[in-house]
Design a protein around this motif. Structure first.
Motif, short mmCIF file in Angstrom:
data_model
loop_
_atom_site.label_atom_id
_atom_site.label_comp_id
_atom_site.label_asym_id
_atom_site.label_seq_id
_atom_site.Cartn_x
_atom_site.Cartn_y
_atom_site.Cartn_z
N ASN A 75 -1.49 11.84 -10.86
CA ASN A 75 -0.44 10.73 -11.09
C ASN A 75 -0.99 9.59 -10.58
O ASN A 75 -0.75 9.07 -9.62
N PRO A 76 -2.03 8.73 -11.44
CA PRO A 76 -2.47 7.58 -11.16
C PRO A 76 -1.58 6.46 -10.83
O PRO A 76 -1.98 5.56 -10.26
N GLY A 77 -0.29 6.56 -11.23
CA GLY A 77 0.59 5.68 -11.18
C GLY A 77 1.39 5.27 -9.82
O GLY A 77 1.90 4.43 -9.51
N LEU A 78 1.13 6.27 -8.94
CA LEU A 78 1.46 6.36 -7.52
C LEU A 78 0.79 5.41 -6.67
O LEU A 78 1.31 5.13 -5.42
N LEU A 79 -0.48 4.91 -7.09
CA LEU A 79 -1.08 4.03 -6.23
C LEU A 79 -1.46 2.96 -7.17
O LEU A 79 -2.08 2.98 -8.24
N ASP A 91 6.63 -9.18 -5.62
CA ASP A 91 6.02 -8.61 -6.84
C ASP A 91 5.66 -7.38 -6.34
O ASP A 91 5.73 -6.32 -6.93
N ALA A 92 5.31 -7.08 -5.00
CA ALA A 92 5.01 -5.78 -4.66
C ALA A 92 6.15 -4.97 -4.55
O ALA A 92 6.12 -3.76 -5.00
N LEU A 93 7.32 -5.51 -4.18
CA LEU A 93 8.34 -4.70 -4.12
C LEU A 93 8.96 -4.39 -5.32
O LEU A 93 9.31 -3.18 -5.54
N GLU A 94 8.42 -5.20 -6.32
CA GLU A 94 9.15 -4.86 -7.94
C GLU A 94 8.21 -3.54 -8.31
O GLU A 94 8.61 -2.71 -8.87
N LEU A 95 6.91 -3.38 -7.74
CA LEU A 95 6.02 -2.28 -8.17
C LEU A 95 6.53 -1.10 -7.55
O LEU A 95 6.57 -0.09 -8.25
N MET A 96 6.89 -1.05 -6.11
CA MET A 96 7.32 -0.22 -5.57
C MET A 96 8.92 0.49 -5.97
O MET A 96 8.97 1.60 -5.90
N ARG A 97 9.51 -0.41 -6.49
CA ARG A 97 10.71 -0.20 -7.01
C ARG A 97 10.80 0.62 -8.48
O ARG A 97 11.51 1.37 -8.89
N HIS A 98 9.53 0.51 -8.92
CA HIS A 98 9.08 1.19 -10.32
C HIS A 98 8.30 2.51 -10.18
O HIS A 98 7.63 2.78 -10.89
N CYS A 116 -4.91 1.03 3.07
CA CYS A 116 -3.61 1.55 2.44
C CYS A 116 -2.16 1.28 2.77
O CYS A 116 -2.04 1.44 4.25
N LEU A 117 -1.44 0.43 2.11
CA LEU A 117 -0.16 0.33 2.55
C LEU A 117 0.95 1.18 1.93
O LEU A 117 1.01 1.43 0.68
N SER A 118 1.99 1.51 2.64
CA SER A 118 2.87 2.55 2.33
C SER A 118 4.11 1.97 2.33
O SER A 118 4.27 0.70 2.73
N ARG A 119 5.19 2.44 1.49
CA ARG A 119 6.66 1.93 1.67
C ARG A 119 7.15 2.05 2.97
O ARG A 119 7.92 0.94 3.38
N GLU A 120 6.76 2.67 3.93
CA GLU A 120 7.08 2.75 5.35
C GLU A 120 6.56 1.29 5.91
O GLU A 120 7.35 0.61 6.90
#
Length: 405
Positions: A96-100, A111-118, A176-180
């Motif tokens: 699932n390449p879309g997870l990173l 813009d980063a938050l928008e990516l994580m929201r999706h 690597c940055l995580s949602r946490e």
């Protein structure tokens, strides 16, 4: 509030972050278990091996993410115990390449938050060099200097940023940055987000009512088939005669983080969902995998560290499972569930967003189950709050990007 999201960039979150430590698809599940124990959200990215020893991390080599629940479910299905932990990661991870997403450190936080929201769960970010394409007049160059922003306002790509870094003599270093990490940053900006953090999650629409669940009497493996992608959790409920679901626990990546995977796999394969969640006991005295082994005296009992067992393991206690022959039906009564010490992480529908954010961060959880604040019954489940819901609520009043003057 808009200033927080538009005047901060992803590079602000990379300070102090360690360099990427890659888990390859040619590594074993034992290696994955050790990596997961020190990673946020109970999951780690999986990469294809480097073509050269000095090749930097790249989004093109990213395959997918493997979680604690993936390992436990695979070992349970394999049915070969410890031997399954020698399986290669590539045989278990779901591509699932879309997870990173590999992004420039100058990417705006909004813009980063928008990516994580999706659906993006990790950002691969270059730590060295400079960046451009941000709204602030100046950006910080993290070697103690200041670098004026480039005149161009178009977003820079990862390849152009890497070329800029090389031309300036910087070695490529990535983290690597995580949602946490993003949530921790937002916790530090609660004042700038006012009044949203003090608003009830029900008023913000932050409660997701479309959660996955299984009945306590169902086999634990049935929950694995219902695990959603985010949050990676299934509630274990007891439904009252009037159809009201009461949460008793959950089967999730968060609950299995740093667990004894072989013992957890045995429990998934052999117990009901209700028995499984009661037995998940951090302070239990005996793993469930040895419940039927001949008893040994306390003085002669030696704890072995087997593959797949992290230094801090969650054990399954026979005391709270009620698994002995004369107690096989004890779990059916509702009171037996409340004797278990592995309670789900819950909040009320009237809880504030800040309280839920702090709760998730303090427990390093990926989700919080929401119970009805107006119900006379305890634990009446109405929904779940995860990272997506928090990011949606926190940015709900963010205005469109200001035009450059």
């Amino acid at each position: 509030m808009a200033a927080v999201f538009f005047h901060h960039v992803v590079g602000d979150l990379t300070v102090g972050k360690p360099e990427v430590s890659e888990l390859h698809d040619t590594d074993t599940l034992d290696d994955a278990a050790r990596a997961i124990a020190s990673s946020p959200e109970g999951a780690v990215p999986v990469w294809r091996p480097r073509a050269a020893p000095d090749e930097p991390p790249s989004g093109a080599r990213f395959i997918g993410m493997i979680s604690a629940l993936d390992i436990a479910a695979f070992v349970a299905a394999a049915g070969v115990g410890d031997r399954a932990m020698r399986t290669l990661v590539g045989e278990v991870v779901q591509p699932n390449p879309g997870l990173l997403r590999e992004i420039d450190p100058g990417t705006r936080l909004i813009d980063a938050l928008e990516l994580m929201r999706h659906g993006v769960k990790r950002f691969l970010v270059r730590k060295s060099g400079s960046w451009k394409g941000i709204t602030k007049r100046f950006s910080v160059l993290y070697n103690g200097k200041w670098l004026k922003n480039m005149e161009s306002t178009s977003p820079s790509t990862a390849s152009s940023s890497r070329q800029l870094s090389s031309s300036m003599g910087f070695a490529d270093k990535f983290c690597c940055l995580s949602r946490e990490d993003v949530l921790r940053f937002l916790i530090g900006c609660l004042g700038a987000l006012a009044p949203i953090p003090l608003t009830q999650i029900s008023s913000l629409g932050a409660i997701n009512p479309h959660y996955s669940y299984v009945e306590a009497s169902a086999p634990a493996m049935e929950a694995i088939q219902k695990i959603p992608q985010d949050p990676c959790a299934v509630a274990v409920v007891e439904t009252t005669p009037d159809g009201t679901p009461t949460i008793l626990g959950d089967i999730s990546t968060y609950k299995l983080w740093k667990c004894d995977y072989v013992s957890a796999a045995w429990a998934l394969a052999n117990l009901s969902a209700g028995q499984f969640v009661i037995g998940a006991d951090e302070n239990g005295s005996m793993p469930i995998s040895v419940l039927f082994e001949p008893p040994v005296s306390p003085s002669s009992q030696v704890e072995e560290i087997s593959p797949g067992r992290s230094p801090r393991t969650k054990k399954f206690s026979s005391r709270s499972i009620g698994f002995q022959a004369n107690q096989m039906t004890a779990w059916r009564s509702r009171s037996s569930f409340h004797r278990g010490r592995s309670t789900p992480l819950t909040c009320r529908s009237t809880s504030s967003l800040a309280a839920v954010m702090a709760q998730m961060l303090s427990h390093r959880a990926t989700h919080v189950w929401v119970t009805d604040a107006e119900s006379e019954e305890d634990g009446v489940l109405v929904g779940v709050v995860g990272y997506t819901e928090i990011f949606n609520a926190a940015t709900r009043s963010a205005c469109p990007s200001p035009t450059a003057s």
